[in-house]
Design a protein around this motif. Structure first.
Motif, PDB file in Angstrom:
ATOM      1  N   PRO A  34      64.148  95.129  66.073  1.00  0.00           N
ATOM      2  CA  PRO A  34      63.578  93.901  66.632  1.00  0.00           C
ATOM      3  C   PRO A  34      62.486  94.183  67.655  1.00  0.00           C
ATOM      4  CG  PRO A  34      65.972  93.802  66.590  1.00  0.00           C
ATOM      5  CD  PRO A  34      65.601  95.218  66.282  1.00  0.00           C
ATOM      6  N   GLY A  35      61.521  93.298  67.673  1.00  0.00           N
ATOM      7  CA  GLY A  35      60.435  93.391  68.643  1.00  0.00           C
ATOM      8  C   GLY A  35      59.845  92.016  68.881  1.00  0.00           C
ATOM      9  N   THR A  36      58.784  91.962  69.654  1.00  0.00           N
ATOM     10  CA  THR A  36      58.082  90.703  69.890  1.00  0.00           C
ATOM     11  C   THR A  36      56.581  90.954  69.889  1.00  0.00           C
ATOM     12  OG1 THR A  36      58.162  90.979  72.295  1.00  0.00           O
ATOM     13  CG2 THR A  36      59.942  89.702  71.278  1.00  0.00           C
ATOM     14  N   VAL A  37      55.844  89.943  69.503  1.00  0.00           N
ATOM     15  CA  VAL A  37      54.391  89.949  69.638  1.00  0.00           C
ATOM     16  C   VAL A  37      53.984  88.622  70.264  1.00  0.00           C
ATOM     17  CG1 VAL A  37      54.036  91.461  67.646  1.00  0.00           C
ATOM     18  CG2 VAL A  37      53.956  88.987  67.344  1.00  0.00           C
ATOM     19  N   THR A  38      52.808  88.596  70.833  1.00  0.00           N
ATOM     20  CA  THR A  38      52.305  87.384  71.465  1.00  0.00           C
ATOM     21  C   THR A  38      51.063  86.908  70.737  1.00  0.00           C
ATOM     22  OG1 THR A  38      53.162  88.098  73.617  1.00  0.00           O
ATOM     23  CG2 THR A  38      51.521  86.342  73.625  1.00  0.00           C
ATOM     24  N   LEU A  39      51.062  85.645  70.369  1.00  0.00           N
ATOM     25  CA  LEU A  39      49.905  85.022  69.740  1.00  0.00           C
ATOM     26  C   LEU A  39      49.235  84.125  70.775  1.00  0.00           C
ATOM     27  CD1 LEU A  39      48.117  84.239  67.313  1.00  0.00           C
ATOM     28  CD2 LEU A  39      49.825  82.492  66.737  1.00  0.00           C
ATOM     29  N   VAL A  40      48.024  84.496  71.150  1.00  0.00           N
ATOM     30  CA  VAL A  40      47.262  83.716  72.116  1.00  0.00           C
ATOM     31  C   VAL A  40      45.975  83.244  71.452  1.00  0.00           C
ATOM     32  CG1 VAL A  40      46.128  83.678  74.367  1.00  0.00           C
ATOM     33  CG2 VAL A  40      48.204  85.040  74.046  1.00  0.00           C
TER      34      VAL A  40
ATOM     35  N   LYS B 261      55.221  83.376  71.925  1.00  0.00           N
ATOM     36  CA  LYS B 261      55.892  84.669  71.854  1.00  0.00           C
ATOM     37  C   LYS B 261      56.775  84.657  70.619  1.00  0.00           C
ATOM     38  CE  LYS B 261      58.593  87.938  74.632  1.00  0.00           C
ATOM     39  NZ  LYS B 261      59.257  88.170  75.936  1.00  0.00           N
ATOM     40  N   LEU B 262      56.541  85.598  69.694  1.00  0.00           N
ATOM     41  CA  LEU B 262      57.186  85.581  68.390  1.00  0.00           C
ATOM     42  C   LEU B 262      58.085  86.804  68.209  1.00  0.00           C
ATOM     43  CD1 LEU B 262      54.033  84.613  66.276  1.00  0.00           C
ATOM     44  CD2 LEU B 262      55.765  83.079  67.233  1.00  0.00           C
ATOM     45  N   ALA B 263      59.305  86.558  67.735  1.00  0.00           N
ATOM     46  CA  ALA B 263      60.211  87.656  67.391  1.00  0.00           C
ATOM     47  C   ALA B 263      59.767  88.279  66.075  1.00  0.00           C
ATOM     48  CB  ALA B 263      61.633  87.130  67.265  1.00  0.00           C
ATOM     49  N   THR B 264      59.827  89.595  66.004  1.00  0.00           N
ATOM     50  CA  THR B 264      59.471  90.328  64.785  1.00  0.00           C
ATOM     51  C   THR B 264      60.576  91.347  64.481  1.00  0.00           C
ATOM     52  OG1 THR B 264      58.270  92.152  65.844  1.00  0.00           O
ATOM     53  CG2 THR B 264      57.039  90.122  65.435  1.00  0.00           C
ATOM     54  N   ASP B 265      60.381  92.073  63.399  1.00  0.00           N
ATOM     55  CA  ASP B 265      61.349  93.105  63.020  1.00  0.00           C
ATOM     56  C   ASP B 265      60.677  94.014  62.004  1.00  0.00           C
ATOM     57  OD1 ASP B 265      63.678  94.589  62.702  1.00  0.00           O
ATOM     58  OD2 ASP B 265      64.971  92.817  62.530  1.00  0.00           O
ATOM     59  N   SER B 266      61.266  95.162  61.772  1.00  0.00           N
ATOM     60  CA  SER B 266      60.780  96.044  60.710  1.00  0.00           C
ATOM     61  C   SER B 266      61.026  95.371  59.362  1.00  0.00           C
ATOM     62  CB  SER B 266      61.505  97.386  60.764  1.00  0.00           C
ATOM     63  OG  SER B 266      62.906  97.179  60.642  1.00  0.00           O
ATOM     64  N   GLY B 267      60.308  95.806  58.352  1.00  0.00           N
ATOM     65  CA  GLY B 267      60.481  95.258  57.015  1.00  0.00           C
ATOM     66  C   GLY B 267      59.748  93.963  56.762  1.00  0.00           C
ATOM     67  N   VAL B 268      58.944  93.512  57.745  1.00  0.00           N
ATOM     68  CA  VAL B 268      58.133  92.318  57.560  1.00  0.00           C
ATOM     69  C   VAL B 268      56.665  92.692  57.764  1.00  0.00           C
ATOM     70  CG1 VAL B 268      60.032  90.871  58.369  1.00  0.00           C
ATOM     71  CG2 VAL B 268      58.243  91.541  59.978  1.00  0.00           C
ATOM     72  N   PHE B 269      55.780  91.762  57.441  1.00  0.00           N
ATOM     73  CA  PHE B 269      54.349  92.038  57.522  1.00  0.00           C
ATOM     74  C   PHE B 269      53.885  92.111  58.976  1.00  0.00           C
ATOM     75  CE2 PHE B 269      49.926  90.272  57.553  1.00  0.00           C
ATOM     76  CZ  PHE B 269      49.310  91.375  56.977  1.00  0.00           C
TER      77      PHE B 269
ATOM     78  N   THR C 180      44.941  87.529  60.041  1.00  0.00           N
ATOM     79  CA  THR C 180      45.572  86.288  60.479  1.00  0.00           C
ATOM     80  C   THR C 180      44.828  85.700  61.670  1.00  0.00           C
ATOM     81  OG1 THR C 180      47.761  86.877  59.633  1.00  0.00           O
ATOM     82  CG2 THR C 180      47.685  85.326  61.471  1.00  0.00           C
ATOM     83  N   ARG C 181      44.452  86.554  62.602  1.00  0.00           N
ATOM     84  CA  ARG C 181      43.726  86.076  63.780  1.00  0.00           C
ATOM     85  C   ARG C 181      42.366  85.499  63.391  1.00  0.00           C
ATOM     86  NH1 ARG C 181      44.125  86.197  68.986  1.00  0.00           N
ATOM     87  NH2 ARG C 181      45.969  87.527  68.941  1.00  0.00           N
TER      88      ARG C 181
ATOM     89  N   PRO D 162      53.257  83.212  62.394  1.00  0.00           N
ATOM     90  CA  PRO D 162      52.115  82.849  63.240  1.00  0.00           C
ATOM     91  C   PRO D 162      51.230  81.745  62.651  1.00  0.00           C
ATOM     92  CG  PRO D 162      51.829  85.057  62.292  1.00  0.00           C
ATOM     93  CD  PRO D 162      53.245  84.647  62.049  1.00  0.00           C
ATOM     94  N   ILE D 163      51.022  81.760  61.336  1.00  0.00           N
ATOM     95  CA  ILE D 163      50.175  80.732  60.728  1.00  0.00           C
ATOM     96  C   ILE D 163      50.916  79.401  60.670  1.00  0.00           C
ATOM     97  CG2 ILE D 163      49.003  80.029  58.597  1.00  0.00           C
ATOM     98  CD1 ILE D 163      48.334  82.980  58.109  1.00  0.00           C
ATOM     99  N   ALA D 164      52.155  79.415  60.197  1.00  0.00           N
ATOM    100  CA  ALA D 164      52.924  78.172  60.090  1.00  0.00           C
ATOM    101  C   ALA D 164      53.085  77.497  61.441  1.00  0.00           C
ATOM    102  CB  ALA D 164      54.294  78.460  59.472  1.00  0.00           C
TER     103      ALA D 164
END
Length: 205
Positions: free
Chosen positions: A15-21, A28-36, A45-46, A70-72
């Motif tokens: 698990p991790g997080t990224v920030t979309l500004v 602030k979005l939760a992420t994980d391995s195995g996803v794009f 995307t940006r 992030p897009i949705a």
């Protein structure tokens, strides 16, 4: 090698997080391995989110290949009265997208597997950073399926890397009777606007 477009990723969870500004939101979005793109917001995307026009304010909207959302979620922030279908084959991505939508209080986001979208739903807009690496034929089949579900007069916006075939995809879409124009180009990415095909053109194909 595991791919982010597998239905059930085998990669161990990290698990991790990224920030979309963006100019109009901060998430602030939760992420994980195995996803794009789990470690940062993908540059494509940006580019899409910084250049695409506002979505319709009502109706059904589609993020095709939603990942962790992030897009949705951006669509939902910009069109709070619309219903956003966040579609992905990756179950881990869908779980993350659902969690991120709940955290952000965006209750009109519906993260679902492609098979779970009711057949009668027609979309007022589609935004997508499509999974180019699934292969050309699979990509064409996927886009055909979903673009056929645009409402008359509606449009999709797709972001594609130039060196991964953005220009050839634009030509192919136009040849299929879907007027396609490049509306932005930045950092090696193209944003393509794809208009809904006319009914008689779909029938001819």
């Amino acid at each position: 090698m595991a791919q982010y477009f597998e239905e059930r990723p085998q990669a161990a969870s990290r698990p991790g997080t990224v920030t979309l500004v963006l100019a109009d939101l901060h998430l602030k979005l939760a992420t994980d391995s195995g996803v794009f793109s789990p470690e940062r917001i993908d540059p494509g995307t940006r580019v899409l989110l910084e250049t695409v026009p506002p979505p319709p304010q009502e109706g059904d909207l589609l993020d095709l290949g939603c990942g962790y959302g992030p897009i949705a979620l951006t669509m939902a922030v910009r069109a709070p009265h619309a219903r956003v279908w966040a579609v992905d084959v990756n179950r881990r991505s869908l779980e993350l997208c659902a969690r991120n939508a709940k955290t952000a209080g965006l209750d009109r986001v519906r993260p679902v597997h492609p098979d779970e979208v009711p057949s009668g739903v027609r979309f007022a807009a589609i935004w997508s950073n499509p999974a180019i690496r699934i292969g050309k034929q699979a990509l064409h089949d996927m886009l055909t399926h979903w673009l056929d579900r645009l409402q008359p007069g509606a449009a999709a916006h797709l972001v594609v890397q130039r060196h991964l075939g953005a220009d050839s995809l634009q030509r192919w879409l136009s040849q299929q009777g879907r007027p396609t124009t490049r509306v932005a180009s930045r950092s090696g990415y193209r944003v393509l606007k794809v208009e809904a095909a006319q009914a008689q053109e779909r029938k001819a194909r």
